[in-house]
Design an enzyme around this catalytic site. Structure first.
Site, PDB file in Angstrom:
ATOM      1  N   GLU A   1     -11.045  -1.526   3.530  1.00 38.14           N
ATOM      2  CA  GLU A   1     -11.304  -2.540   4.566  1.00 38.14           C
ATOM      3  C   GLU A   1     -10.902  -2.015   5.952  1.00 38.14           C
ATOM      4  O   GLU A   1     -11.289  -2.584   6.969  1.00 38.14           O
ATOM      5  CB  GLU A   1     -10.588  -3.856   4.238  1.00 38.14           C
ATOM      6  CG  GLU A   1      -9.070  -3.806   4.192  1.00 38.14           C
ATOM      7  CD  GLU A   1      -8.531  -3.346   2.834  1.00 38.14           C
ATOM      8  OE1 GLU A   1      -9.091  -2.407   2.237  1.00 38.14           O
ATOM      9  OE2 GLU A   1      -7.514  -3.916   2.398  1.00 38.14           O
TER      10      GLU A   1
ATOM     11  N   CYS B   1      -4.322  13.607   1.295  1.00 35.20           N
ATOM     12  CA  CYS B   1      -3.497  13.755   0.099  1.00 35.20           C
ATOM     13  C   CYS B   1      -3.204  15.213  -0.213  1.00 35.20           C
ATOM     14  O   CYS B   1      -2.387  15.505  -1.063  1.00 35.20           O
ATOM     15  CB  CYS B   1      -4.189  13.103  -1.094  1.00 35.20           C
ATOM     16  SG  CYS B   1      -5.722  13.945  -1.499  1.00 35.20           S
TER      17      CYS B   1
ATOM     18  N   SER C   1      -3.360   4.942  -2.737  1.00 36.29           N
ATOM     19  CA  SER C   1      -1.932   5.183  -2.919  1.00 36.29           C
ATOM     20  C   SER C   1      -1.562   5.079  -4.403  1.00 36.29           C
ATOM     21  O   SER C   1      -2.256   4.414  -5.186  1.00 36.29           O
ATOM     22  CB  SER C   1      -1.139   4.152  -2.108  1.00 36.29           C
ATOM     23  OG  SER C   1      -1.512   2.854  -2.534  1.00 36.29           O
TER      24      SER C   1
HETATM   25  P1  NAD Z   1      -4.490   2.045  -0.518  1.00 32.63           P
HETATM   26  O1  NAD Z   1      -3.956   2.244  -1.888  1.00 32.63           O
HETATM   27  O2  NAD Z   1      -3.756   1.128   0.395  1.00 32.63           O
HETATM   28  O3  NAD Z   1      -5.998   1.484  -0.581  1.00 32.63           O
HETATM   29  C1  NAD Z   1      -6.979   2.139  -1.353  1.00 32.63           C
HETATM   30  C2  NAD Z   1      -8.007   1.091  -1.795  1.00 32.63           C
HETATM   31  O4  NAD Z   1      -7.366   0.132  -2.634  1.00 32.63           O
HETATM   32  C3  NAD Z   1      -8.638   0.330  -0.656  1.00 32.63           C
HETATM   33  O5  NAD Z   1     -10.025   0.217  -0.899  1.00 32.63           O
HETATM   34  C4  NAD Z   1      -7.958  -1.035  -0.706  1.00 32.63           C
HETATM   35  O6  NAD Z   1      -8.795  -2.082  -0.299  1.00 32.63           O
HETATM   36  C5  NAD Z   1      -7.612  -1.189  -2.160  1.00 32.63           C
HETATM   37  N1  NAD Z   1      -6.367  -1.947  -2.411  1.00 32.63           N
HETATM   38  C6  NAD Z   1      -5.270  -2.017  -1.607  1.00 32.63           C
HETATM   39  N2  NAD Z   1      -4.308  -2.746  -2.205  1.00 32.63           N
HETATM   40  C7  NAD Z   1      -4.801  -3.139  -3.397  1.00 32.63           C
HETATM   41  C8  NAD Z   1      -4.269  -3.914  -4.484  1.00 32.63           C
HETATM   42  N3  NAD Z   1      -3.033  -4.415  -4.446  1.00 32.63           N
HETATM   43  N4  NAD Z   1      -5.048  -4.113  -5.566  1.00 32.63           N
HETATM   44  C9  NAD Z   1      -6.283  -3.603  -5.624  1.00 32.63           C
HETATM   45  N5  NAD Z   1      -6.835  -2.864  -4.630  1.00 32.63           N
HETATM   46  C10 NAD Z   1      -6.108  -2.630  -3.527  1.00 32.63           C
HETATM   47  O7  NAD Z   1      -4.641   3.512   0.125  1.00 32.63           O
HETATM   48  P2  NAD Z   1      -4.994   3.895   1.622  1.00 32.63           P
HETATM   49  O8  NAD Z   1      -3.825   3.578   2.505  1.00 32.63           O
HETATM   50  O9  NAD Z   1      -6.311   3.370   1.993  1.00 32.63           O
HETATM   51  O10 NAD Z   1      -5.155   5.479   1.474  1.00 32.63           O
HETATM   52  C11 NAD Z   1      -4.090   6.390   1.607  1.00 32.63           C
HETATM   53  C12 NAD Z   1      -3.550   6.798   0.254  1.00 32.63           C
HETATM   54  O11 NAD Z   1      -4.591   7.378  -0.531  1.00 32.63           O
HETATM   55  C13 NAD Z   1      -2.487   7.881   0.355  1.00 32.63           C
HETATM   56  O12 NAD Z   1      -1.460   7.586  -0.550  1.00 32.63           O
HETATM   57  C14 NAD Z   1      -3.216   9.155  -0.039  1.00 32.63           C
HETATM   58  O13 NAD Z   1      -2.404  10.187  -0.551  1.00 32.63           O
HETATM   59  C15 NAD Z   1      -4.144   8.614  -1.078  1.00 32.63           C
HETATM   60  N6  NAD Z   1      -5.267   9.514  -1.293  1.00 32.63           N
HETATM   61  C16 NAD Z   1      -5.278  10.239  -2.436  1.00 32.63           C
HETATM   62  C17 NAD Z   1      -6.299  11.141  -2.668  1.00 32.63           C
HETATM   63  C18 NAD Z   1      -6.313  11.960  -3.922  1.00 32.63           C
HETATM   64  O14 NAD Z   1      -7.311  12.635  -4.155  1.00 32.63           O
HETATM   65  N7  NAD Z   1      -5.289  11.947  -4.753  1.00 32.63           N
HETATM   66  C19 NAD Z   1      -7.318  11.299  -1.722  1.00 32.63           C
HETATM   67  C20 NAD Z   1      -7.288  10.524  -0.559  1.00 32.63           C
HETATM   68  C21 NAD Z   1      -6.246   9.627  -0.362  1.00 32.63           C
END
Ligand code: NAD
Length: 490
Positions: free
Chosen positions: A182, A286, A232
């Site tokens: 979002e 990441c 995350s």
């Molecule tokens: P986030 O976990 O906050 O959000 C990711 C997605 O989950 C979003 O689409 C969000 O709408 C949804 N979401 C958020 N809270 C939720 C909940 N409680 N229940 C269900 N869905 C939910 O992550 P972010 O801040 O957007 O991205 C950064 C994180 O992503 C960092 O921790 C980074 O390391 C990780 N990341 C990992 C990789 C990998 O390949 N391992 C790649 C890119 C990013």
């Protein structure tokens, strides 16, 4: 190339059944990290719209799965052309909503296109196998799509991370539901339009805007057979548990705290790669190395890292931080590191971005030295351009620190000694290891994926090891009796 900021706020919709529709849920705004201004608005998809989307995707799947792989591949070829034609425009949207530099946005999209090129090769690489296993008996395998699958993506790569899965899952014959972050949902409009313009049948590709509620409704929907997630670790685990409990296939990639083991024999000239690892994408990736495990006397190499970091300015070579809250968190984390005994070698808090971006969210490269291994700066994913140097007496000490971190995404070693590099590669816990490379992302057809709390589920999200996640393998064993007495055959 300079960032083009649209005069008007972008009104974003959901793509359901091949039609762009406003959401019926909560209204949300999208803020540009460059300027702090609202650049987009959208309404979240309502539960009814999630239902409608899943039903349309299921209907489209019936047609798409019967479309021969070669025809599906032709559409994906045209998808590639559309993306390449619009590379600059899409990169501009990625930067606008995410804060990356334009060069980074373009590079991310190109990496996504590389995954698409891998998917284009499936018709040749993975056309099935057949052999006679005993007289007259043949065994073969057929790869079959799963049905409606869903993907949930994070803010930090609005184009690249979705492109890890879109080309592969679609080419394999699935219908795809995408729930973008979002915080950075705008890019989804351009990628989806490119798919529609390429001739993808309506309903095969769906975009639902929203947050947690939409994610949960999608996972819970009975028509959704598999869920891919990147974000995350905390949320990755929740998504993995929720989907698995419903008997669904889930691959959920989480956060990271990556290490670089620096040995005193590393060529100082190549140590700029260490700096680029933690400053690229303003540290919001990441694969960023955020802990430098400096073994013995590495002062010459650290001087190079510092010099390179000092040459990179926020707002010029370094992109913006996603939000004001995250910027404030990073400031607090630097204060905490100092309180925990770290010494600041480079302080990114003093920033002078270009005039036009003064209201954006900026932090320059920050290097903390003599960080204690058990403190926040060495253990928690900060997600900013901050490098924590932990001084170690020997490789064993460094590997203990690397091994005990709960994540397992990436670990690199910088050295000129092949034997020591191999030792670190063998002992590292991380799923992706680099030698003299700061960001060891495996390129196609090698697969992307960590271990530990960086990945919940099995397999990888790209490359050859993703194929079994996005499809089922049907095994066929057949025996035909040859009969010669059918006159009508001759
Ligand atoms: P986030 O976990 O906050 O959000 C990711 C997605 O989950 C979003 O689409 C969000 O709408 C949804 N979401 C958020 N809270 C939720 C909940 N409680 N229940 C269900 N869905 C939910 O992550 P972010 O801040 O957007 O991205 C950064 C994180 O992503 C960092 O921790 C980074 O390391 C990780 N990341 C990992 C990789 C990998 O390949 N391992 C790649 C890119 C990013």
């Amino acid at each position: 190339m300079t960032l083009n900021i649209p005069n008007q706020t972008i009104q974003l919709n959901n793509l359901i059944g091949g039609q762009w529709q406003p959401g019926q849920g909560r209204e949300q705004t999208v803020t540009s990290p460059y300027t702090g201004q609202v650049v987009g608005t959208f309404r979240e998809a309502s539960p009814e719209q999630v239902n409608h989307a899943a039903a349309s995707a299921q209907e489209a799947f019936a047609i798409w799965r019967k479309t021969p792989l070669k025809e599906r591949t032709q559409i994906m070829f045209r998808f590639r052309e559309k993306l390449v034609e619009q590379l600059d425009e899409i990169a501009n949207i990625v930067s606008l909503e995410n804060g990356k530099t334009l060069g980074e946005s373009k590079a991310g999209l190109m990496k996504g296109i590389e995954v698409l090129e891998f998917a284009l090769s499936l018709q040749n690489l993975d056309s099935g196998g057949k052999m006679e296993v005993s007289r007259g008996v043949h065994c073969e395998y057929r790869r079959e799509p799963l049905g409606v699958i869903a993907n949930i993506t994070p803010f930090n790569f609005p184009a690249m991370v979705p492109m890890w899965t879109i080309p592969i899952a679609l080419t394999l014959g699935n219908s795809y539901i995408w729930k973008p972050s979002e915080k950075t949902p705008l890019t989804s409009r351009w990628i989806s339009q490119a798919l529609l313009d390429a001739g993808l049948p309506k309903g095969v590709f769906t975009v639902l805007q929203g947050g947690k509620d939409v994610v949960e409704a999608v996972i819970d929907h009975q028509l959704v057979k598999a869920v891919g997630f990147v974000g995350s670790s905390h949320v990755a685990e929740l998504v993995y548990q929720r989907g698995s409990q419903l008997g669904k296939r889930v691959l959920a990639l989480g956060g990271a705290k990556n290490h670089i083991v620096l040995l005193p024999d590393a060529h100082p000239e190549i140590c700029g790669g260490i700096s680029d690892s933690f400053t690229g994408c303003a540290g919001q990736r990441c694969m960023a190395a955020s802990v430098l495990l400096a073994v013995g006397d590495c002062q010459a190499q650290i001087d190079q890292v510092v010099a390179r970091a000092e040459s990179q300015r926020a707002g010029y070579e370094i992109g913006a931080i996603i939000s004001r809250e995250q910027l404030e968190f990073l400031h607090r984390a630097i204060d905490q590191a100092v309180a925990d005994g770290a010494k600041i070698l480079v302080d990114g808090r003093k920033v002078e971005p270009p005039e036009a971006y003064r209201d954006g969210y900026w932090l320059g490269p920050t290097i903390l030295d003599h960080v204690q291994p058990e403190t926040q700066a060495a253990t928690q994913e900060l997600f900013g351009p901050i490098l924590s140097i932990v001084r170690c007496n020997n490789i064993s000490e460094a590997m203990v620190i690397e091994n005990r971190n709960p994540y397992g995404n990436a670990c690199s070693v910088f050295t000129n000694n092949g034997g020591l590099a191999e030792q670190v590669a063998q002992q590292a816990k991380a799923g992706m290891v680099g030698i003299n490379i700061g960001v060891p992302v495996p390129r196609e057809p090698f697969s992307f994926g960590g271990i530990g709390r960086s990945k919940f589920g099995h397999g990888d999200i790209t490359g050859v090891h993703s194929l079994n996640f996005w499809s089922d393998m049907k095994k066929l064993t057949s025996k035909w009796t040859m009969q010669s007495d059918h006159n009508w055959m001759s």
